[in-house]
Enzyme design. Structure first.
Site, short mmCIF file in Angstrom:
data_model
loop_
_atom_site.label_atom_id
_atom_site.label_comp_id
_atom_site.label_asym_id
_atom_site.label_seq_id
_atom_site.Cartn_x
_atom_site.Cartn_y
_atom_site.Cartn_z
N SER A 1 43.38 104.16 53.18
CA SER A 1 42.35 105.21 53.08
C SER A 1 41.94 105.41 51.64
O SER A 1 42.77 105.33 50.73
CB SER A 1 42.88 106.53 53.65
OG SER A 1 41.95 107.58 53.43
N TYR B 1 49.59 112.21 54.04
CA TYR B 1 48.71 111.09 54.41
C TYR B 1 48.34 110.26 53.19
O TYR B 1 48.41 109.02 53.21
CB TYR B 1 47.46 111.65 55.08
CG TYR B 1 46.52 110.59 55.61
CD1 TYR B 1 46.82 109.86 56.74
CD2 TYR B 1 45.29 110.35 54.98
CE1 TYR B 1 45.95 108.91 57.23
CE2 TYR B 1 44.41 109.40 55.47
CZ TYR B 1 44.75 108.68 56.60
OH TYR B 1 43.87 107.73 57.07
#
Length: 314
Positions: free
Chosen positions: A174, A187
């Protein structure tokens, strides 16, 4: 954060920036090019995983759709078969179960043969400040699925890839690992770990003819990654979290075809190897990136250490 979407791209970049598939990665370019390959896609039941399964099937690959929910992956397999691509199977399993990788590989090899391409797509997210996490294991679950699950499947497919001196590994990461945004600590940490691990493992894998990539797929609203991710206590008690949730939505404007077609291009295009071990943003024009990467030591990517997660110091 009304212009949050601008945080995701380098304002100084001259590269074309895409929100949907584009000529360099168009499906027609790679139709049938992966006919002899077996691809394993984790998290294949929905969203990016489902779109990727359909894209690889269109490129001729035998597709293994894996996820925790049987109805999801069996539905994707039926959809693939309905498009005239019969060589696909559904495998049910949780990437964090230590017994699953070996069992899955045995099932796959019996049905289709050894895995040539691994797409580590399974992942979960968490949106919260750390102070309002009553159960810290909520954050650890994010590390577990995104990081440990990915490494476990790499470890499982590696012996066969090494013996055949061939393989492609795509780790879905990401852009949030490369920028500083609040409320994504677990995350962002997990995805940053995967980017760095990809850099390091490429040094180990490339001599065996295995190429690997850490790919930011896109910012797309048509995924289930965010389901259950928002800590509602933080949402109610922390003004910043509530405002973040409001501002985040408009940044989700990319299509599922963008990452799916990018993954196929990385697996099928022989020039992709020039970016092996690197971070790749699916929104950047892959053709333009590879053109620079092919320059090797004389190009900006190698000279400036671009597409590599690092800490710059004085």
């Amino acid at each position: 954060m009304a212009t949050m979407k601008n945080l995701y791209r380098n304002p100084a970049s001259s590269l074309a920036y895409h929100h949907d598939t584009y000529p360099y990665i168009t499906p027609s370019k790679y139709a049938g090019s992966l006919k002899s390959k077996v691809v394993l896609i984790t998290g294949a039941g929905r969203g990016i995983g489902r779109a990727s399964a359909l894209a690889f099937a269109a490129a001729g690959a035998s597709v293994v759709c894996m996820a925790r929910t049987r109805s999801d992956v069996e539905g994707v397999v039926k959809e693939i078969e309905g498009k005239g691509h019969p060589r696909s199977i559904a495998v049910v399993g949780d990437v964090t179960d230590p017994e699953v990788p070996a069992r899955a590989l045995k099932e796959i090899e019996t049905a289709l043969g050894p895995v040539d391409i691994l797409i580590n797509n399974a992942g979960i997210s968490r949106i919260s400040d750390i102070g309002h996490e009553k159960d810290i294991l909520k954050t650890w679950d994010v590390i577990d699925v995104n990081m440990r699950g990915t490494l476990a499947f790499i470890h499982a497919v590696l012996p066969s890839m090494v013996s055949r001196e061939s393989g492609c590994i795509i780790n879905v990461v990401s852009v949030l690992a490369t920028i500083s945004l609040p409320y994504f600590s677990a995350y962002s940490a997990a995805k940053a770990g995967l980017i760095r691990a990809t850099h390091i493992m490429d040094m180990e894998f490339r001599p065996h003819g295995i190429f690997s990539y850490a790919v930011h797929p896109c910012m797309c609203a048509d995924t289930t990654l965010g389901e259950g991710a928002l800590n509602m206590e933080a949402y109610e008690k922390v003004e910043g979290v509530k405002q973040f949730a409001i501002d985040f939505g408009p940044s989700m404007q990319d299509t599922l075809a963008l990452p799916a077609d990018t993954f196929v291009a990385l697996a099928a295009d022989p020039d992709a190897k020039y970016m092996s071990g690197k971070y790749i943003d699916s929104c950047q024009d892959l053709g333009e990136v590879l053109q620079e990467a092919k320059k090797g030591p004389d190009g900006r990517i190698e000279k400036e250490g671009l597409y590599t997660l690092k800490v710059d110091t004085l």
